[in-house]
Design an enzyme around this catalytic site. Structure first.
Site, short mmCIF file in Angstrom:
data_model
loop_
_atom_site.label_atom_id
_atom_site.label_comp_id
_atom_site.label_asym_id
_atom_site.label_seq_id
_atom_site.Cartn_x
_atom_site.Cartn_y
_atom_site.Cartn_z
N HIS A 29 40.84 65.48 117.43
CA HIS A 29 40.01 66.10 116.34
C HIS A 29 39.07 64.77 116.25
O HIS A 29 39.10 63.83 116.54
CB HIS A 29 40.80 66.77 115.24
N HIS A 32 40.33 61.39 115.77
CA HIS A 32 40.27 60.60 116.97
C HIS A 32 38.77 60.12 117.16
O HIS A 32 38.74 58.96 117.67
CB HIS A 32 40.85 61.21 118.03
N ASP A 148 48.60 57.36 110.06
CA ASP A 148 50.00 56.87 110.52
C ASP A 148 50.23 55.31 109.89
O ASP A 148 50.28 54.59 110.78
CB ASP A 148 50.27 56.94 111.96
N SER A 183 44.90 66.09 111.61
CA SER A 183 46.19 65.78 112.35
C SER A 183 46.10 66.89 113.62
O SER A 183 45.75 68.20 113.33
CB SER A 183 47.37 65.86 111.71
N SER A 184 46.46 66.60 114.68
CA SER A 184 46.71 67.58 115.75
C SER A 184 47.83 68.50 115.29
O SER A 184 47.76 69.72 115.83
CB SER A 184 47.19 66.91 116.96
N ARG A 185 48.82 68.07 114.50
CA ARG A 185 49.73 69.26 114.07
C ARG A 185 48.97 70.34 113.36
O ARG A 185 49.75 71.55 113.03
CB ARG A 185 50.82 68.73 113.33
#
Ligand code: PAF
Length: 276
Positions: A29, A32, A148, A183-185
């Site tokens: 996303h 990144h 993170d 977030s990828s989540r």
């Protein structure tokens, strides 16, 4: 953009280059994207790795359900001017014996609190794979997101254990307009949950603006009540910490960070904010 699948290809194409490295687990996303752009702006030959690292998942269903979006990821990286994407299989990263010995690192209380407490073994797996990838890619600089924040601290500690030759660059968290950290989540959240997930950022900004005038105890209580008001939430931790030591602090005495982790249904979300 080169697509490399083996260690040998990475070595061949990066020979003689000053490499900026962005390790990822894919499902890319804009967050990144900012890491890749920062590496490019620093003038690096930019290598991105896409590898869903099994050793850092303490929850098998989180690993099995981790989103995969390889075609889109490759197109996105190409559009950003990434020079090489390394997409290895597990056997290409891990060799026998890698589960013990020199790739296993310990970081004292940094690996046992907060994320370390709720995801036992997680940082051991992160440090293991990052160390192996550093050996393969041999970067001059490596880029990690501040979302993170504890991982960033672990990677900084790893880099200095390895001799401090790799500069670790922390990049500010990219957020949706709603404040939700990218977030990828987030791909696994329903539209209703996406709405609810903004609570995390609301609590962080509340702590950011209130910390100098209110007590930590009262802020934490306010946050706890907000999460408890909706049964879909399960708050794991909300704390204000010293950004160097990760020790919880109770009174503002200089720059610190509020950190939070919570489950919204099945999905675990984390975030943090600087309190200047
Ligand atoms: O932040 C991540 O995506 C992962 O923890 C990392 C750094 C790529 C290691 O697998």
């Amino acid at each position: 953009m080169i697509i490399a699948k083996s260690r040998a290809e990475v070595k061949r194409y990066t020979e003689g280059e000053t490499v900026g490295f962005v390790p990822t687990m894919g499902a890319l996303h804009e967050g990144h994207g900012t890491l890749v752009t920062a590496s490019k702006d620093d003038g690096n030959y930019t290598v991105v790795c896409i590898f869903i690292n099994p050793s850092q998942f303490n929850n098998p269903s989180d690993f099995e359900n981790y989103p995969i979006n390889l075609e889109d990821d490759i197109a996105y990286l190409d559009s950003l001017g990434c020079d090489l994407v390394f997409i290895p299989k597990v056997y290409e990263v891990y060799r026998s014996g890698d589960d013990e010995g020199r790739y296993i690192h310990h970081f004292g209380s940094l690996e046992t609190r907060f994320e370390g407490e709720f995801r036992p073994g997680h940082f051991r797996g992160v440090a293991q794979v990052v160390h192996i990838l550093f050996e393969i890619v041999e970067p001059a600089m490596a880029y990690f997101g501040e979302k993170d924040i504890q991982q960033l601290a672990v990677v900084r500690a790893l880099s200095s254990k390895l001799g401090g030759k790799i500069a670790i660059v922390g990049i500010e968290t990219k957020r949706e307009k709603s404040g939700l950290a990218m977030s990828s989540r987030n791909l696994r959240l329903t539209s209703d949950q996406l709405q609810k997930a903004t609570l995390i950022h609301q609590c962080l900004t509340m702590a950011q603006s209130g910390f100098k005038s209110k007590s930590v105890v009262s802020i934490k209580e306010e946050v706890r009540l907000k999460f408890e008001a909706d049964a879909e939430w399960n708050l794991e931790y909300f704390e204000v910490i010293d950004p160097q030591t990760f020790d919880p602090i109770t009174v503002w005495a200089g720059p610190c960070r509020a950190v939070v982790a919570a489950h919204l249904g099945e999905i675990r979300l984390i975030d943090n904010i600087a309190i200047p």
